[in-house]
Design a protein around this motif. Structure first.
Motif, short mmCIF file in Angstrom:
data_model
loop_
_atom_site.label_atom_id
_atom_site.label_comp_id
_atom_site.label_asym_id
_atom_site.label_seq_id
_atom_site.Cartn_x
_atom_site.Cartn_y
_atom_site.Cartn_z
N THR A 314 0.86 -1.21 0.00
CA THR A 314 0.00 0.00 0.00
C THR A 314 0.88 1.25 0.00
O THR A 314 1.83 1.35 0.79
N ALA A 315 0.52 2.17 -0.87
CA ALA A 315 1.18 3.50 -0.91
C ALA A 315 0.10 4.55 -1.16
O ALA A 315 -0.71 4.38 -2.08
N THR A 316 0.10 5.60 -0.37
CA THR A 316 -0.94 6.64 -0.50
C THR A 316 -0.29 7.92 -1.04
O THR A 316 0.75 8.38 -0.55
N PHE A 317 -0.95 8.49 -2.03
CA PHE A 317 -0.47 9.75 -2.64
C PHE A 317 -1.28 10.94 -2.09
O PHE A 317 -2.45 10.81 -1.76
N SER A 318 -0.60 12.07 -2.02
CA SER A 318 -1.29 13.32 -1.68
C SER A 318 -0.77 14.45 -2.59
O SER A 318 0.38 14.42 -3.02
N TYR A 328 -6.53 11.36 -9.24
CA TYR A 328 -5.24 10.74 -9.56
C TYR A 328 -5.45 9.73 -10.69
O TYR A 328 -6.47 9.04 -10.77
N LEU A 341 -4.15 1.60 -9.04
CA LEU A 341 -4.19 2.96 -8.49
C LEU A 341 -5.64 3.42 -8.46
O LEU A 341 -6.31 3.45 -9.50
N ASP A 343 -8.14 6.39 -6.38
CA ASP A 343 -8.32 7.45 -5.38
C ASP A 343 -7.03 7.79 -4.63
O ASP A 343 -7.02 8.05 -3.43
N GLY A 344 -5.92 7.77 -5.37
CA GLY A 344 -4.64 8.16 -4.79
C GLY A 344 -4.00 7.12 -3.93
O GLY A 344 -3.05 7.40 -3.22
N VAL A 345 -4.49 5.85 -4.00
CA VAL A 345 -3.89 4.78 -3.18
C VAL A 345 -3.47 3.65 -4.10
O VAL A 345 -4.24 3.23 -4.98
#
Length: 345
Positions: A314-318, A328, A341, A343-345
């Motif tokens: 898991t990696a979350t983007f902001s 995203y 990918l 919703d930014g995750v």
């Protein structure tokens, strides 16, 4: 008292004595007329429009004396009385010659010839120059005349008046000029006796220089609230502002008080002009260039942690620097099998 006319009379007188003897003597009786003198010997000169007075007197005869104009013409506006009084206000100029007769109580007369001059009036108009006017501001200036016989009337002889200004026969410039410039006109003042004088006026109508500040506008950024307030000077407050030409960035407006307000929705360079109008209707413009910069978005994290095959990842983007919410999507390349990918995750 017996009044005997002047002349030479011949007569013979006889003397007779008591005895009747007589003698005759011839006589010549001379009756002289009195020499009646009129004073003064000369009359003073005068001026048109200035009251004139001169009194005559006589001597050498039997008072009282009466006076009459024997020949000649008086200036217009003057009279001569039987009491020997010149009076009045001359209304015509020139050289005048006349003869006056003085008659004493016994009917004996004497004469006096006079020559005198009446000078033409020197009229003047004030003020000598006119004050400048300003476009769209009411103007009034009255003229006055002197040196002649009131009342005076006025007229325009040549030249032109500023648009919006009129001139009356009473000598008043009045109105609201609408066009700046320099105007030359000749005014004539005529007095009640018909004498006149001309005066040349140069009439300056100035337009106020209305400036708008600031000279340049700060750059805007897409999505950021933008506010700049303009100010005007050089005219009469308050000022009203309006877009003269060009177009503002989408999302930005200009209100009547000179305020730019809004949130730009597109980047670019926008050229336009703004007009400021003062309370008298005078105005000025300024050209502006408003640059709207795009936003600089930042995506975090800058790098991803390593993954292990067969192990959940898991990696979350902001995102920041833009206008939320953010969406995203995969821009390029491909994800490893089993990763997605959303919703930014």
């Amino acid at each position: 008292m017996l009044v005997v006319p002047a002349g030479s009379y011949a007569t013979t007188v006889r003397s007779t004595d008591d005895a009747g003897y007589s003698v005759d003597v011839a006589y010549t009786l001379a009756i002289d007329a009195p020499v009646i003198l009129v004073d003064p010997a000369t009359l003073p000169d005068g001026d048109v429009g200035t009251a004139y007075s001169a009194a005559l007197s006589a001597s050498g005869g039997a008072a009282p004396y009466s006076y009459s104009l024997l020949s000649g013409v008086l200036p217009v506006g003057m009279s001569f009385s039987s009491a020997g009084q010149f009076s009045g206000t001359p209304r015509s100029d020139g050289s005048f010659s006349l003869t006056v007769r003085a008659t004493d109580a016994n009917g004996n007369t004497g004469t006096q010839a006079y020559s005198f001059s009446i000078a033409a009036p020197t009229l003047a108009i004030t003020p000598a120059t006119l004050p400048a006017g300003t476009t769209n501001i009411a103007y009034s200036q009255a003229l006055a005349s002197s040196g002649g016989i009131a009342p005076y009337s006025y007229s325009l002889v040549s030249g032109s008046l500023p648009v919006g200004i009129s001139f009356t026969s009473a000598g008043v410039f009045a109105g609201t000029p609408t066009t700046a410039g320099s105007y030359t006109t000749t005014v004539r003042s005529t007095d009640d006796a018909g004498y006149s004088v001309d005066n040349v006026y140069t009439f300056a109508i100035d337009a106020p220089t209305i400036s708008i500040d600031p000279e340049t506008l700060d750059a805007a950024v897409v999505g950021d609230a933008y506010t700049v307030v303009l100010a005007a000077n050089g005219g009469a407050a308050p000022y009203a502002f309006a877009l003269e030409s060009g177009a503002l960035p989408p999302g930005i407006g200009l209100d009547g008080a000179g305020g730019f307000n809004g949130t730009p929705g597109a980047s670019g360079t926008f050229n336009f002009s703004v007009r400021a109008t003062d309370s008298n209707g005078n105005s000025g413009t300024r050209a502006y260039t408003l640059r709207v910069d795009p936003r600089t978005l930042v995506l975090a994290p800058a790098s991803l942690a390593a993954a292990t095959a067969g192990t959940a990842y898991t990696a979350t983007f902001s995102a920041s620097g833009g206008i939320a919410p953010y969406s995203y999507a995969l821009g390029s390349g491909a994800l490893p099998a089993g990763l997605a990918l959303a919703d930014g995750v």
